[in-house]
Design an enzyme around this catalytic site. Sequence first.
Site, PDB file in Angstrom:
ATOM      1  N   TYR A   1      -1.588  -0.408  11.108  1.00  0.00           N
ATOM      2  CA  TYR A   1      -1.857  -1.081   9.818  1.00  0.00           C
ATOM      3  C   TYR A   1      -0.689  -0.876   8.856  1.00  0.00           C
ATOM      4  O   TYR A   1      -0.135  -1.833   8.312  1.00  0.00           O
ATOM      5  CB  TYR A   1      -3.162  -0.542   9.195  1.00  0.00           C
ATOM      6  CG  TYR A   1      -3.275  -0.843   7.712  1.00  0.00           C
ATOM      7  CD1 TYR A   1      -3.415  -2.151   7.251  1.00  0.00           C
ATOM      8  CD2 TYR A   1      -3.209   0.177   6.760  1.00  0.00           C
ATOM      9  CE1 TYR A   1      -3.502  -2.430   5.884  1.00  0.00           C
ATOM     10  CE2 TYR A   1      -3.293  -0.093   5.401  1.00  0.00           C
ATOM     11  CZ  TYR A   1      -3.440  -1.392   4.965  1.00  0.00           C
ATOM     12  OH  TYR A   1      -3.506  -1.669   3.619  1.00  0.00           O
TER      13      TYR A   1
ATOM     14  N   THR B   1       0.835  -1.213   0.000  1.00  0.00           N
ATOM     15  CA  THR B   1       0.000   0.000   0.000  1.00  0.00           C
ATOM     16  C   THR B   1       0.868   1.261   0.000  1.00  0.00           C
ATOM     17  O   THR B   1       2.017   1.231   0.478  1.00  0.00           O
ATOM     18  CB  THR B   1      -0.915   0.016   1.258  1.00  0.00           C
ATOM     19  OG1 THR B   1      -1.448   1.322   1.433  1.00  0.00           O
ATOM     20  CG2 THR B   1      -0.151  -0.341   2.528  1.00  0.00           C
ATOM     21  N   ASP B   2       0.293   2.360  -0.468  1.00  0.00           N
ATOM     22  CA  ASP B   2       1.015   3.642  -0.406  1.00  0.00           C
ATOM     23  C   ASP B   2       1.249   4.078   1.042  1.00  0.00           C
ATOM     24  O   ASP B   2       2.130   4.887   1.321  1.00  0.00           O
ATOM     25  CB  ASP B   2       0.276   4.745  -1.182  1.00  0.00           C
ATOM     26  CG  ASP B   2      -1.172   4.969  -0.756  1.00  0.00           C
ATOM     27  OD1 ASP B   2      -1.659   4.267   0.162  1.00  0.00           O
ATOM     28  OD2 ASP B   2      -1.827   5.856  -1.343  1.00  0.00           O
ATOM     29  N   GLU B   3       0.464   3.526   1.981  1.00  0.00           N
ATOM     30  CA  GLU B   3       0.559   3.988   3.368  1.00  0.00           C
ATOM     31  C   GLU B   3       1.893   3.627   4.024  1.00  0.00           C
ATOM     32  O   GLU B   3       2.248   4.195   5.054  1.00  0.00           O
ATOM     33  CB  GLU B   3      -0.619   3.438   4.188  1.00  0.00           C
ATOM     34  CG  GLU B   3      -1.941   3.908   3.620  1.00  0.00           C
ATOM     35  CD  GLU B   3      -3.133   3.649   4.522  1.00  0.00           C
ATOM     36  OE1 GLU B   3      -2.981   3.666   5.742  1.00  0.00           O
ATOM     37  OE2 GLU B   3      -4.223   3.438   3.966  1.00  0.00           O
TER      38      GLU B   3
ATOM     39  N   LYS C   1       2.084  -3.570   7.225  1.00  0.00           N
ATOM     40  CA  LYS C   1       2.304  -3.777   5.785  1.00  0.00           C
ATOM     41  C   LYS C   1       3.771  -3.507   5.428  1.00  0.00           C
ATOM     42  O   LYS C   1       4.363  -4.215   4.618  1.00  0.00           O
ATOM     43  CB  LYS C   1       1.383  -2.856   4.963  1.00  0.00           C
ATOM     44  CG  LYS C   1      -0.094  -3.143   5.100  1.00  0.00           C
ATOM     45  CD  LYS C   1      -0.517  -4.497   4.551  1.00  0.00           C
ATOM     46  CE  LYS C   1      -0.458  -4.572   3.040  1.00  0.00           C
ATOM     47  NZ  LYS C   1      -1.022  -5.858   2.537  1.00  0.00           N
TER      48      LYS C   1
HETATM   49  P1  NAD Z   1     -10.386  -6.436   2.508  1.00  0.00           P
HETATM   50  O1  NAD Z   1     -10.313  -6.078   3.953  1.00  0.00           O
HETATM   51  O2  NAD Z   1     -11.598  -6.066   1.728  1.00  0.00           O
HETATM   52  O3  NAD Z   1     -10.212  -8.024   2.359  1.00  0.00           O
HETATM   53  C1  NAD Z   1      -9.216  -8.733   3.035  1.00  0.00           C
HETATM   54  C2  NAD Z   1      -9.426 -10.201   2.793  1.00  0.00           C
HETATM   55  O4  NAD Z   1      -8.396 -10.923   3.469  1.00  0.00           O
HETATM   56  C3  NAD Z   1     -10.765 -10.725   3.316  1.00  0.00           C
HETATM   57  O5  NAD Z   1     -11.366 -11.571   2.371  1.00  0.00           O
HETATM   58  C4  NAD Z   1     -10.379 -11.498   4.567  1.00  0.00           C
HETATM   59  O6  NAD Z   1     -11.255 -12.579   4.875  1.00  0.00           O
HETATM   60  C5  NAD Z   1      -8.994 -11.989   4.196  1.00  0.00           C
HETATM   61  N1  NAD Z   1      -8.176 -12.266   5.376  1.00  0.00           N
HETATM   62  C6  NAD Z   1      -7.974 -11.466   6.461  1.00  0.00           C
HETATM   63  N2  NAD Z   1      -7.191 -12.075   7.353  1.00  0.00           N
HETATM   64  C7  NAD Z   1      -6.862 -13.295   6.829  1.00  0.00           C
HETATM   65  C8  NAD Z   1      -6.077 -14.370   7.269  1.00  0.00           C
HETATM   66  N3  NAD Z   1      -5.459 -14.338   8.467  1.00  0.00           N
HETATM   67  N4  NAD Z   1      -5.928 -15.429   6.467  1.00  0.00           N
HETATM   68  C9  NAD Z   1      -6.557 -15.484   5.255  1.00  0.00           C
HETATM   69  N5  NAD Z   1      -7.351 -14.505   4.802  1.00  0.00           N
HETATM   70  C10 NAD Z   1      -7.491 -13.411   5.579  1.00  0.00           C
HETATM   71  O7  NAD Z   1      -9.059  -5.858   1.855  1.00  0.00           O
HETATM   72  P2  NAD Z   1      -8.827  -5.078   0.470  1.00  0.00           P
HETATM   73  O8  NAD Z   1      -9.242  -3.678   0.637  1.00  0.00           O
HETATM   74  O9  NAD Z   1      -9.382  -5.886  -0.632  1.00  0.00           O
HETATM   75  O10 NAD Z   1      -7.236  -5.102   0.385  1.00  0.00           O
HETATM   76  C11 NAD Z   1      -6.560  -6.203  -0.190  1.00  0.00           C
HETATM   77  C12 NAD Z   1      -5.075  -5.976  -0.079  1.00  0.00           C
HETATM   78  O11 NAD Z   1      -4.701  -4.783  -0.761  1.00  0.00           O
HETATM   79  C13 NAD Z   1      -4.579  -5.827   1.355  1.00  0.00           C
HETATM   80  O12 NAD Z   1      -3.342  -6.483   1.467  1.00  0.00           O
HETATM   81  C14 NAD Z   1      -4.415  -4.322   1.526  1.00  0.00           C
HETATM   82  O13 NAD Z   1      -3.411  -4.033   2.481  1.00  0.00           O
HETATM   83  C15 NAD Z   1      -4.012  -3.918   0.127  1.00  0.00           C
HETATM   84  N6  NAD Z   1      -4.396  -2.552  -0.272  1.00  0.00           N
HETATM   85  C16 NAD Z   1      -5.696  -2.132  -0.176  1.00  0.00           C
HETATM   86  C17 NAD Z   1      -6.020  -0.854  -0.594  1.00  0.00           C
HETATM   87  C18 NAD Z   1      -7.441  -0.348  -0.531  1.00  0.00           C
HETATM   88  O14 NAD Z   1      -7.649   0.860  -0.683  1.00  0.00           O
HETATM   89  N7  NAD Z   1      -8.448  -1.205  -0.364  1.00  0.00           N
HETATM   90  C19 NAD Z   1      -5.046   0.003  -1.121  1.00  0.00           C
HETATM   91  C20 NAD Z   1      -3.732  -0.475  -1.198  1.00  0.00           C
HETATM   92  C21 NAD Z   1      -3.432  -1.742  -0.780  1.00  0.00           C
END
Ligand code: NAD
Length: 322
Positions: A151, A126-128, A155
């Site tokens: 968080y 993530t950018d964070e 990451k």
């Molecule tokens: P989300 O919270 O919608 O989904 C996370 C998923 O991971 C869920 O399906 C959950 O059941 C699963 N999960 C959580 N803990 C788990 C574990 N211990 N074992 C197996 N599965 C597990 O997340 P998102 O927004 O889709 O983000 C997906 C990825 O992208 C993450 O790694 C996040 O850090 C990264 N990301 C998200 C964003 C954003 O804006 N949404 C931006 C940049 C990066």
Amino acid sequence: MKRWLITGGCGFMGSHLVRRLLQREAEISLCNLDALTYAGRLENVADCAGDPRYQFIQADVADAVAVEVAFASFRPDVVVHLAAETHVDRSITAAEVFARTNVVGTQVLLDAARRHGVRRFVQVSTDEVYGSLGPSGRFTEESPLAPNSPYAASKAGADLLVRAAVQTHGLPAIIVRPSNNYGPQQFPEKLIPLAVRHALAGRPIPLYGDGTQVRDWLYVEDACAGILAAAESGEAGGVYNLGGGQERSNRALLERLLDLLQRPRALITPVANRPGHDFRYAMDSSRARRELGWEPQVALEDGLRRTVEWYAAHPDWPAACP
Ligand code: NAD
């Protein structure tokens, strides 16, 4: 035929990625490994469930035995790791699960990937991890890691473990760092779906502090395209920023959403600022443009319309949500 293991495929971005891969690749075997936490919803991938190329394994990425069983039975060529605890507010009040899932879980997957000779491991970061910017400038892949929330720190810790796996063991891993994603099926604790949901119900929409914080918005399908481009043609050991290039202050974003929904801006209700709230994120994505030929395609206005329409058409999604 390539065998893709996607972790977190029942979450927001993961479910879009699963669907995109199945639509794009005729010859594919895809395993979605997800623990089904509160954020993981089988309904997000219900349309994939009957596809013979698709299988689902319910497992915790931090459970080394369960992960080993999954790798031994599925034998992936490519791993795209999205499973994570993702909500900054939750990390402020309960950080331990973030360290377990995001840090320990990533190491467990890296070890399994190495043991099973995975040809490509993509860490979705993530950018964070870069921390906060002032009013000008952008993060490049060389910007120092300076996370401010538990968080973001978890990451960044995971990213460092990926780097170590590359340097120490030669694991062909890549890190991608998307900016703030938005689109359908995002859990309604995050800013945009929360605002849309509250606006549709005529409820106040909380806005942290003065609302001047700036985010760089990226439509979820553009993020998925970037993740797949990195999986296919990224350099092993490389880091790729994936920014939307569409910056808005939180207040301006909420005002636009309310205008689109034809609801009064007076629904915006300032609340105490989030502790450690980053002021601004903005990404320099020139490496991804140059090396992956990646460019976001969806303009913010268009993406917001699509998002608003989706939430309006799915008032009961997800089931049993506050
Ligand atoms: P989300 O919270 O919608 O989904 C996370 C998923 O991971 C869920 O399906 C959950 O059941 C699963 N999960 C959580 N803990 C788990 C574990 N211990 N074992 C197996 N599965 C597990 O997340 P998102 O927004 O889709 O983000 C997906 C990825 O992208 C993450 O790694 C996040 O850090 C990264 N990301 C998200 C964003 C954003 O804006 N949404 C931006 C940049 C990066």
